[in-house]
Enzyme design. Structure first.
Site, PDB file in Angstrom:
ATOM      1  N   ASP A 191      -1.007  -7.198   2.261  1.00  8.38           N
ATOM      2  CA  ASP A 191      -1.785  -7.903   3.281  1.00  8.38           C
ATOM      3  C   ASP A 191      -0.769  -8.586   4.202  1.00  8.38           C
ATOM      4  O   ASP A 191      -0.338  -8.007   5.215  1.00  8.38           O
ATOM      5  CB  ASP A 191      -2.743  -8.883   2.578  1.00  8.38           C
ATOM      6  CG  ASP A 191      -3.474  -9.842   3.515  1.00  8.38           C
ATOM      7  OD1 ASP A 191      -3.199  -9.854   4.726  1.00  8.38           O
ATOM      8  OD2 ASP A 191      -4.339 -10.616   3.036  1.00  8.38           O
ATOM      9  N   SER A 223     -14.669 -11.612  -1.324  1.00  6.19           N
ATOM     10  CA  SER A 223     -13.477 -12.277  -1.820  1.00  6.19           C
ATOM     11  C   SER A 223     -13.939 -13.609  -2.414  1.00  6.19           C
ATOM     12  O   SER A 223     -14.530 -14.422  -1.706  1.00  6.19           O
ATOM     13  CB  SER A 223     -12.519 -12.509  -0.649  1.00  6.19           C
ATOM     14  OG  SER A 223     -11.422 -13.291  -1.043  1.00  6.19           O
ATOM     15  N   LYS A 268      -9.514 -14.211  -6.210  1.00  5.11           N
ATOM     16  CA  LYS A 268      -8.255 -14.853  -5.852  1.00  5.11           C
ATOM     17  C   LYS A 268      -7.591 -15.290  -7.143  1.00  5.11           C
ATOM     18  O   LYS A 268      -8.258 -15.815  -8.051  1.00  5.11           O
ATOM     19  CB  LYS A 268      -8.534 -16.078  -4.972  1.00  5.11           C
ATOM     20  CG  LYS A 268      -8.997 -15.701  -3.579  1.00  5.11           C
ATOM     21  CD  LYS A 268      -7.853 -15.073  -2.792  1.00  5.11           C
ATOM     22  CE  LYS A 268      -8.237 -14.905  -1.332  1.00  5.11           C
ATOM     23  NZ  LYS A 268      -7.116 -14.330  -0.552  1.00  5.11           N
TER      24      LYS A 268
HETATM   25  O1  OSB Z   1      -5.661 -13.159   1.757  1.00  5.86           O
HETATM   26  O2  OSB Z   1      -7.397 -12.072   2.280  1.00  5.86           O
HETATM   27  C1  OSB Z   1      -6.774 -13.145   2.236  1.00  5.86           C
HETATM   28  C2  OSB Z   1      -9.014 -15.957   3.541  1.00  5.86           C
HETATM   29  C3  OSB Z   1      -8.101 -16.724   4.211  1.00  5.86           C
HETATM   30  C4  OSB Z   1      -6.774 -16.353   4.209  1.00  5.86           C
HETATM   31  C5  OSB Z   1      -6.373 -15.204   3.527  1.00  5.86           C
HETATM   32  C6  OSB Z   1      -7.289 -14.410   2.864  1.00  5.86           C
HETATM   33  C7  OSB Z   1      -8.628 -14.815   2.858  1.00  5.86           C
HETATM   34  C8  OSB Z   1      -9.664 -14.103   2.137  1.00  5.86           C
HETATM   35  C9  OSB Z   1     -11.066 -14.340   2.618  1.00  5.86           C
HETATM   36  O3  OSB Z   1      -9.496 -13.436   1.131  1.00  5.86           O
HETATM   37  C10 OSB Z   1     -11.786 -13.128   3.004  1.00  5.86           C
HETATM   38  C11 OSB Z   1     -13.068 -13.475   3.698  1.00  5.86           C
HETATM   39  O4  OSB Z   1     -13.060 -13.773   4.904  1.00  5.86           O
HETATM   40  O5  OSB Z   1     -14.091 -13.466   3.018  1.00  5.86           O
HETATM   41 MG    MG Z   2      -5.137 -11.201   1.097  1.00  7.59          MG
END
Ligand code: OSB
Ligand code: MG
Length: 374
Positions: free
Chosen positions: A238, A135, A163
């Site tokens: 999510d 991510s 993102k």
């Molecule tokens: O929406 O998946 C998400 C991190 C913090 C809060 C929400 C999200 C995320 C990530 C990070 O996308 C994923 C990771 O730990 O690498």
């Molecule tokens: Mg997410």
């Protein structure tokens, strides 16, 4: 095993690189760890709540409060055979799923330790290795983003998730797709859009994305179903999926075609397995999400990802992407094939570096039986 006491431990860990989503930028984590004292089968859990209640209603501070005043007292002095028994003990506390998960997951590790089994087998997993994606947060420039994507592709990751938010969407997809027409690419909006943006979101269809994660409100199923009808690209939920009933409702309504399973968000391993099972029944593939975990939460995500309906690469990536030094040993490593090998050792297969945890600790509290009965 009898739960004798619960230790809460807040550690501070700076991130190697800042992580920015549509709700804000994180440069250092405050992480709440819990340790169950269980007759020699002591075990650790991680609460994945953030520093602020922006991703969900929970934060590290709400979790600290509800664990010390409600959840730890509900466990201490009890004899449990299985981690899955925790959910019933916590049932009268509404919500606070990340706080509950920290304790329940530790109890599953204690159970695995007592039974001399690997955690992944106890959870019902079958895979001997799992597929990994990354991510990638919102960056200061397109050049910086392109460089990060380049680094992760070179490392072998099987799926790149970007993102996005209004103003940081079409132009990044265009840039990345132009350079890498074939990679598996997805995006995550963390609820940055509304149904008024439907026409704009329809433009995402041009970029052959594997999915658009949680484009609309964090608690919505109905409008996601309306949006999904208009999009070619699969929606993945999510934030909105808090447990198996939500997964069932989302499946029935057609709110999404893919589900992100985060063990903290759904309240612990037993709920995560139930979400997995509902999705499998409905032929909805799932993948394991991440919350910038330390090695403790990361090891739990790895074990969960061995269940057979985890059909897509997870946000489960190497320790070194986040931390200079992780609190487990060995650190989580990802092979050039973009996979993590699953250990056959008892428990998670990773050792806890308690000395390092002590060094990183900002506050600590042990809840014991006397305090509970008093
Ligand atoms: O929406 O998946 C998400 C991190 C913090 C809060 C929400 C999200 C995320 C990530 C990070 O996308 C994923 C990771 O730990 O690498
Ligand atoms: Mg997410």
């Amino acid at each position: 095993m009898k739960i004798e006491a619960v230790t809460l431990c807040e550690i501070r860990m700076p991130l190697v690189h800042f992580f920015e989503t549509s709700f804000g930028r994180t440069t250092a984590r405050r992480i709440l760890l819990v340790k169950l004292h269980a007759e020699g089968a002591d075990a650790w859990g991680e609460c994945v709540a953030g520093e602020h209640p922006y991703y969900s209603e929970e934060s590290i501070d709400t979790a600290w409060q509800v664990i010390t005043s409600e959840l730890a007292p509900a466990l201490i002095g009890k004899r449990i055979e299985k981690g899955s028994e925790c959910a019933a003990l916590f049932a009268r506390v509404r919500g606070h799923r990340m706080a509950k998960a920290a304790l329940e997951n530790a109890a599953w590790v204690a159970e695995a330790t007592a039974k001399k089994m690997p955690l992944w087998k106890l959870l019902g997993g079958t895979r001997k290795e799992i597929a990994c994606g990354v991510s990638i947060g919102i960056q200061d420039s397109l050049e910086q983003l392109e460089e990060q994507v380049n680094t992760e592709i070179a490392a072998g990751y099987q799926r790149i998730k970007l993102k996005c938010k209004p103003g940081w969407d079409l132009k990044i997809f265009e840039r990345i797709r132009n350079r890498w027409p074939k990679i598996t690419l997805s995006c995550d909006a963390n609820s940055a859009y509304t149904l008024a943006d439907a026409k704009h979101l329809k433009e995402f269809d041009r970029f052959d994305l594997l999915m658009i994660e949680q484009p609309l409100w964090h608690d919505d199923f109905y409008f996601h179903a309306r949006l999904q009808k208009r999009l070619k690209t699969a929606i993945c939920l999510d934030e909105a999926i808090r447990g198996p009933r939500d997964a069932d409702a989302a499946g029935e309504l057609g709110s999404c075609r893919i589900v992100n399973v985060k063990v903290g968000r759904v309240g612990g391993f037993s709920s995560a397995i139930a979400v997995h099972d509902v999705c499998k029944q409905r032929k909805i593939p799932v993948w394991c999400g991440g919350m910038l975990e330390s090695g403790i939460g990361r090891a739990h995500n790895i074990a969960l990802s061995t269940l057979d309906n985890f059909l897509l690469p997870g946000d489960v990536s190497a320790s070194k992407r986040y931390w200079k030094e992780d609190i487990i040993e060995p650190a989580v490593e990802v092979a050039p094939t973009g996979t993590i090998k699953i250990s056959d050792e008892v428990g998670t297969g990773y050792k806890i570096r308690e000395n390092l945890i002590t060094k990183l600790t900002a506050r600590e509290l042990t809840v014991k039986a006397e305090a509970v009965s008093a």
